[in-house]
Design a protein around this motif. Structure first.
Motif, PDB file in Angstrom:
ATOM      1  N   SER A 139       0.833  -1.199   0.000  1.00 42.50           N
ATOM      2  CA  SER A 139       0.000   0.000   0.000  1.00 42.50           C
ATOM      3  C   SER A 139       0.872   1.255   0.000  1.00 42.50           C
ATOM      4  CB  SER A 139      -0.911   0.006   1.237  1.00 42.50           C
ATOM      5  OG  SER A 139      -1.642   1.209   1.322  1.00 42.50           O
ATOM      6  N   GLY A 140       0.811   2.002  -1.092  1.00 43.75           N
ATOM      7  CA  GLY A 140       1.475   3.298  -1.138  1.00 43.75           C
ATOM      8  C   GLY A 140       2.948   3.227  -1.492  1.00 43.75           C
ATOM      9  N   ARG A 141       3.468   4.370  -1.875  1.00 46.20           N
ATOM     10  CA  ARG A 141       4.849   4.451  -2.342  1.00 46.20           C
ATOM     11  C   ARG A 141       5.855   4.215  -1.226  1.00 46.20           C
ATOM     12  NH1 ARG A 141       5.572   8.530  -7.380  1.00 46.20           N
ATOM     13  NH2 ARG A 141       3.858   7.692  -8.631  1.00 46.20           N
ATOM     14  N   GLU A 142       5.527   4.636  -0.014  1.00 45.44           N
ATOM     15  CA  GLU A 142       6.466   4.466   1.094  1.00 45.44           C
ATOM     16  C   GLU A 142       6.706   2.985   1.372  1.00 45.44           C
ATOM     17  OE1 GLU A 142       7.017   5.703   5.799  1.00 45.44           O
ATOM     18  OE2 GLU A 142       5.457   6.651   4.582  1.00 45.44           O
ATOM     19  N   GLN A 143       5.645   2.186   1.415  1.00 41.18           N
ATOM     20  CA  GLN A 143       5.795   0.752   1.656  1.00 41.18           C
ATOM     21  C   GLN A 143       6.593   0.091   0.540  1.00 41.18           C
ATOM     22  OE1 GLN A 143       2.420  -1.687   2.506  1.00 41.18           O
ATOM     23  NE2 GLN A 143       1.761  -0.482   4.269  1.00 41.18           N
ATOM     24  N   LYS A 144       6.308   0.463  -0.697  1.00 40.92           N
ATOM     25  CA  LYS A 144       7.006  -0.146  -1.827  1.00 40.92           C
ATOM     26  C   LYS A 144       8.485   0.208  -1.812  1.00 40.92           C
ATOM     27  CE  LYS A 144       2.849  -0.251  -4.688  1.00 40.92           C
ATOM     28  NZ  LYS A 144       2.153   0.217  -5.914  1.00 40.92           N
ATOM     29  N   THR A 145       8.785   1.457  -1.517  1.00 39.05           N
ATOM     30  CA  THR A 145      10.178   1.891  -1.452  1.00 39.05           C
ATOM     31  C   THR A 145      10.928   1.154  -0.349  1.00 39.05           C
ATOM     32  OG1 THR A 145       9.617   4.087  -2.296  1.00 39.05           O
ATOM     33  CG2 THR A 145      11.693   3.870  -1.091  1.00 39.05           C
ATOM     34  N   GLU A 146      10.328   1.066   0.840  1.00 41.62           N
ATOM     35  CA  GLU A 146      10.964   0.370   1.960  1.00 41.62           C
ATOM     36  C   GLU A 146      11.193  -1.100   1.635  1.00 41.62           C
ATOM     37  OE1 GLU A 146       8.412   1.043   5.267  1.00 41.62           O
ATOM     38  OE2 GLU A 146       9.128   3.100   5.629  1.00 41.62           O
ATOM     39  N   TYR A 147      10.215  -1.731   1.002  1.00 40.19           N
ATOM     40  CA  TYR A 147      10.338  -3.154   0.656  1.00 40.19           C
ATOM     41  C   TYR A 147      11.487  -3.390  -0.312  1.00 40.19           C
ATOM     42  CZ  TYR A 147       9.211  -7.577  -1.686  1.00 40.19           C
ATOM     43  OH  TYR A 147       9.286  -8.822  -2.241  1.00 40.19           O
ATOM     44  N   LEU A 148      11.552  -2.597  -1.381  1.00 45.40           N
ATOM     45  CA  LEU A 148      12.578  -2.799  -2.399  1.00 45.40           C
ATOM     46  C   LEU A 148      13.973  -2.479  -1.857  1.00 45.40           C
ATOM     47  CD1 LEU A 148      10.661  -1.243  -5.422  1.00 45.40           C
ATOM     48  CD2 LEU A 148      11.255  -3.656  -5.145  1.00 45.40           C
ATOM     49  N   THR A 149      14.085  -1.432  -1.070  1.00 44.26           N
ATOM     50  CA  THR A 149      15.385  -1.064  -0.506  1.00 44.26           C
ATOM     51  C   THR A 149      15.883  -2.144   0.451  1.00 44.26           C
ATOM     52  OG1 THR A 149      14.831   1.288  -0.694  1.00 44.26           O
ATOM     53  CG2 THR A 149      16.635   0.696   0.783  1.00 44.26           C
ATOM     54  N   ALA A 150      15.005  -2.616   1.322  1.00 41.38           N
ATOM     55  CA  ALA A 150      15.397  -3.666   2.268  1.00 41.38           C
ATOM     56  C   ALA A 150      15.739  -4.961   1.539  1.00 41.38           C
ATOM     57  CB  ALA A 150      14.265  -3.910   3.271  1.00 41.38           C
ATOM     58  N   LEU A 151      14.986  -5.281   0.514  1.00 41.20           N
ATOM     59  CA  LEU A 151      15.242  -6.502  -0.248  1.00 41.20           C
ATOM     60  C   LEU A 151      16.633  -6.465  -0.862  1.00 41.20           C
ATOM     61  CD1 LEU A 151      13.604  -9.061  -0.950  1.00 41.20           C
ATOM     62  CD2 LEU A 151      12.919  -7.933  -3.070  1.00 41.20           C
ATOM     63  N   PHE A 152      16.993  -5.328  -1.421  1.00 42.35           N
ATOM     64  CA  PHE A 152      18.308  -5.209  -2.042  1.00 42.35           C
ATOM     65  C   PHE A 152      19.412  -5.369  -0.998  1.00 42.35           C
ATOM     66  CE2 PHE A 152      19.494  -3.402  -6.351  1.00 42.35           C
ATOM     67  CZ  PHE A 152      20.748  -3.993  -6.347  1.00 42.35           C
ATOM     68  N   ASN A 153      19.284  -4.658   0.106  1.00 38.60           N
ATOM     69  CA  ASN A 153      20.355  -4.639   1.102  1.00 38.60           C
ATOM     70  C   ASN A 153      20.413  -5.905   1.952  1.00 38.60           C
ATOM     71  OD1 ASN A 153      21.123  -2.042   0.312  1.00 38.60           O
ATOM     72  ND2 ASN A 153      19.696  -1.079   1.728  1.00 38.60           N
ATOM     73  N   GLU A 154      19.255  -6.415   2.340  1.00 40.08           N
ATOM     74  CA  GLU A 154      19.214  -7.508   3.312  1.00 40.08           C
ATOM     75  C   GLU A 154      19.118  -8.891   2.691  1.00 40.08           C
ATOM     76  OE1 GLU A 154      15.997  -6.578   5.933  1.00 40.08           O
ATOM     77  OE2 GLU A 154      16.686  -4.503   6.227  1.00 40.08           O
ATOM     78  N   VAL A 155      18.798  -8.960   1.405  1.00 41.41           N
ATOM     79  CA  VAL A 155      18.677 -10.269   0.756  1.00 41.41           C
ATOM     80  C   VAL A 155      19.710 -10.427  -0.356  1.00 41.41           C
ATOM     81  CG1 VAL A 155      17.167 -11.826  -0.541  1.00 41.41           C
ATOM     82  CG2 VAL A 155      16.235 -10.458   1.335  1.00 41.41           C
ATOM     83  N   TYR A 156      19.626  -9.594  -1.379  1.00 37.03           N
ATOM     84  CA  TYR A 156      20.474  -9.798  -2.555  1.00 37.03           C
ATOM     85  C   TYR A 156      21.955  -9.592  -2.260  1.00 37.03           C
ATOM     86  CZ  TYR A 156      15.968  -9.572  -4.917  1.00 37.03           C
ATOM     87  OH  TYR A 156      14.686  -9.796  -5.294  1.00 37.03           O
ATOM     88  N   ILE A 157      22.301  -8.460  -1.639  1.00 35.97           N
ATOM     89  CA  ILE A 157      23.707  -8.209  -1.345  1.00 35.97           C
ATOM     90  C   ILE A 157      24.230  -9.232  -0.341  1.00 35.97           C
ATOM     91  CG2 ILE A 157      25.332  -6.587  -0.306  1.00 35.97           C
ATOM     92  CD1 ILE A 157      23.792  -4.321  -1.541  1.00 35.97           C
ATOM     93  N   ARG A 158      23.455  -9.530   0.678  1.00 37.53           N
ATOM     94  CA  ARG A 158      23.895 -10.509   1.669  1.00 37.53           C
ATOM     95  C   ARG A 158      24.112 -11.883   1.041  1.00 37.53           C
ATOM     96  NH1 ARG A 158      20.352 -11.107   7.007  1.00 37.53           N
ATOM     97  NH2 ARG A 158      21.145  -8.979   7.245  1.00 37.53           N
ATOM     98  N   ASP A 159      23.239 -12.273   0.116  1.00 35.57           N
ATOM     99  CA  ASP A 159      23.398 -13.557  -0.564  1.00 35.57           C
ATOM    100  C   ASP A 159      24.732 -13.639  -1.296  1.00 35.57           C
ATOM    101  OD1 ASP A 159      21.002 -14.465   0.309  1.00 35.57           O
ATOM    102  OD2 ASP A 159      19.954 -14.303  -1.601  1.00 35.57           O
ATOM    103  N   ILE A 160      25.048 -12.584  -2.040  1.00 40.13           N
ATOM    104  CA  ILE A 160      26.297 -12.577  -2.810  1.00 40.13           C
ATOM    105  C   ILE A 160      27.504 -12.603  -1.876  1.00 40.13           C
ATOM    106  CG2 ILE A 160      27.717 -11.235  -4.405  1.00 40.13           C
ATOM    107  CD1 ILE A 160      25.111 -10.171  -5.627  1.00 40.13           C
ATOM    108  N   VAL A 161      27.454 -11.802  -0.833  1.00 39.89           N
ATOM    109  CA  VAL A 161      28.567 -11.736   0.119  1.00 39.89           C
ATOM    110  C   VAL A 161      28.795 -13.101   0.768  1.00 39.89           C
ATOM    111  CG1 VAL A 161      29.311 -10.762   2.323  1.00 39.89           C
ATOM    112  CG2 VAL A 161      28.352  -9.274   0.559  1.00 39.89           C
ATOM    113  N   GLU A 162      27.709 -13.770   1.179  1.00 39.88           N
ATOM    114  CA  GLU A 162      27.849 -15.063   1.858  1.00 39.88           C
ATOM    115  C   GLU A 162      28.290 -16.172   0.907  1.00 39.88           C
ATOM    116  OE1 GLU A 162      24.143 -15.775   3.795  1.00 39.88           O
ATOM    117  OE2 GLU A 162      24.510 -14.282   5.382  1.00 39.88           O
ATOM    118  N   ARG A 163      27.733 -16.197  -0.286  1.00 45.08           N
ATOM    119  CA  ARG A 163      28.073 -17.276  -1.222  1.00 45.08           C
ATOM    120  C   ARG A 163      29.530 -17.193  -1.659  1.00 45.08           C
ATOM    121  NH1 ARG A 163      26.097 -21.000  -4.890  1.00 45.08           N
ATOM    122  NH2 ARG A 163      27.241 -21.116  -6.855  1.00 45.08           N
TER     123      ARG A 163
END
Length: 423
Positions: A189-213
């Motif tokens: 719901s809304g731009r704030e939620q979408k922005t927070e979701y995408l930013t967190a996904l990039f930092n906490e999932v994608y980058i962490r995955d690459i660093v750990e692997r």
């Protein structure tokens, strides 16, 4: 539920082909939902009994014990061995399966050994998913050696997004180009939620995955590399120029080989794709520079905090993603122009190959002058061949063919009709 009929049809086409079906792609792009909800629904609608569909979700505590390949094999044997019936086996998050010793030996048994064992059984049709950071296309090529069918799942296409959202095509396109097509985004719901979701996904999932692997130590270099790739979407670049830039900003020595390695990690995680330059007349690839396109526009925009919202470059990225999701091979075209003893290279945005078909495509957000139009057409005239030539334009009401046989295709028609380029 957002329908993803393109992928459901592809899975159905691979059924009982004697290979393991491996579903890969960017994390959170909908692989598990595709298999366990959409494809399962298709099977049951076709008359497959629920008891003949075996589901194992290795990321769930209730299926934790099946991370041991021998325990998993024993479970499947109990359900299927000796039966004349046919069974579908779905295994989710394959990367959680452990490597164990074969009893009484030091020999290692892996999930790949298990899958090859299951693949050889005539009454089993096996499907697996894996998070991109642990189970990548390169692993599949190495471990299965042609004995797997790979289905790469992309984020929602614009057509899938628009069909779900309804309403104005233009409003939906603006939203899609800003926040992308990860399947969870339309439900936020809304731009704030979408922005927070995408930013967190990039930092906490994608980058962490690459660093750990890959056990990345210079995480600040990886982060700035992602920033640079985000900023240069649709522009030519190479590892050497990026290394030089980072050497300046980071005030440290940095080899281009390190940047090349990091770029490969980012590509293998399906965050970006590389489009190499292809000499149309010379029929050869250039080693560098290349263009890099983000698999999801929302992730790209979130990475640079929604700066540099250049609709021309985003439209080019959008077209590239759509072509890739349709199964096309896509390169950046280069054609030489010789005049007055000088040679210059002109670019065609995309050289698109699908089977024995080739199409040349230019992306043009707007062509408000005759000079702009002629500049886009000039490269086409230099190819010296008769393959179809298309300009995809934003600001035209409908597609048309000009007097030179070039198709001017509306962006909306291209995105919403897979046959639009053959019009």
């Amino acid at each position: 539920m957002i329908k993803r009929e393109r992928y459901v049809q592809k899975l159905a086409g691979y059924a009982w082909n004697g290979k393991v079906k491996v579903i890969t792609g960017l994390r959170r792009s909908g692989k598990s939902t595709l298999l366990f909800v959409l494809y399962r629904g298709r099977l049951e609608a076709d008359g497959v009994s629920p008891k003949n569909i075996i589901e194992i979700k290795l990321d769930k505590l209730e299926d934790f014990k099946y991370r041991d390949p021998f325990v998993l094999l024993d479970f499947i044997n109990q359900r299927t061995k000796g039966s004349a019936e046919k069974f579908y086996v779905f295994i989710d998050e394959l990367q959680f399966c452990k490597q164990v010793n074969y009893p009484g030996t030091s020999d290692k048994v892996t999930i790949y050994d298990l899958l090859n064992e299951l693949r050889d059984r005539n009454n089993l049709d096996v499907y697996v998913t894996g998070s991109n950071s642990k189970f990548l296309s390169s692993d599949i090529a190495t471990e299965f050696r042609g004995r797997a069918s790979q289905i790469r799942v992309s984020p929602l296409s614009f057509a899938e997004y628009h069909n779900y959202a309804g309403g104005s095509k233009r409003d939906n396109l603006n939203e899609y180009m800003l926040f992308g097509g990860l399947p969870e985004v339309p439900f936020l719901s809304g731009r704030e939620q979408k922005t927070e979701y995408l930013t967190a996904l990039f930092n906490e999932v994608y980058i962490r995955d690459i660093v750990e692997r890959y056990k990345i130590e210079r995480t600040e270099i990886l982060a700035e590399l992602l920033d640079l790739l985000s900023s240069s979407t649709g522009s030519l670049t190479n590892a050497s120029s990026i290394a030089n830039t980072l050497c300046s900003t980071q005030k440290t020595a940095l080899k281009s080989s390190t940047i090349s390695t990091y770029i490969e990690h980012i590509k293998e995680a399906f965050i970006v794709s590389e489009a190499k330059r292809f000499d149309i007349k010379g029929k050869r690839y250039f080693s560098y520079p290349s263009k890099f396109y983000f698999t999801d526009l929302g992730l790209r925009n979130a990475r640079i905090n929604y700066r540099q919202f250049d609709k021309g470059h985003l439209m080019e990225n959008l077209i590239y993603n759509e072509l890739i999701s349709r199964g096309c091979s896509v390169d950046v075209g280069v054609v030489a122009e010789r005049s007055g003893g000088m040679t210059r290279q002109r670019e065609i945005d995309f050289v698109v190959n699908l089977g024995d078909k080739r199409i040349y495509i230019q992306s043009a957000y707007e062509m408000q002058s005759e000079e702009k139009t002629q500049a886009e057409l000039a490269s086409f005239k230099l190819t010296g061949d008769f393959f179809r030539k298309v300009i995809i334009e934003m600001e035209i009401p409908s597609s048309y063919m000009d007097n030179e046989g070039i198709l001017h295709c509306s962006l909306f028609e291209f995105l919403l009709d897979e046959n639009s380029l053959n019009a």
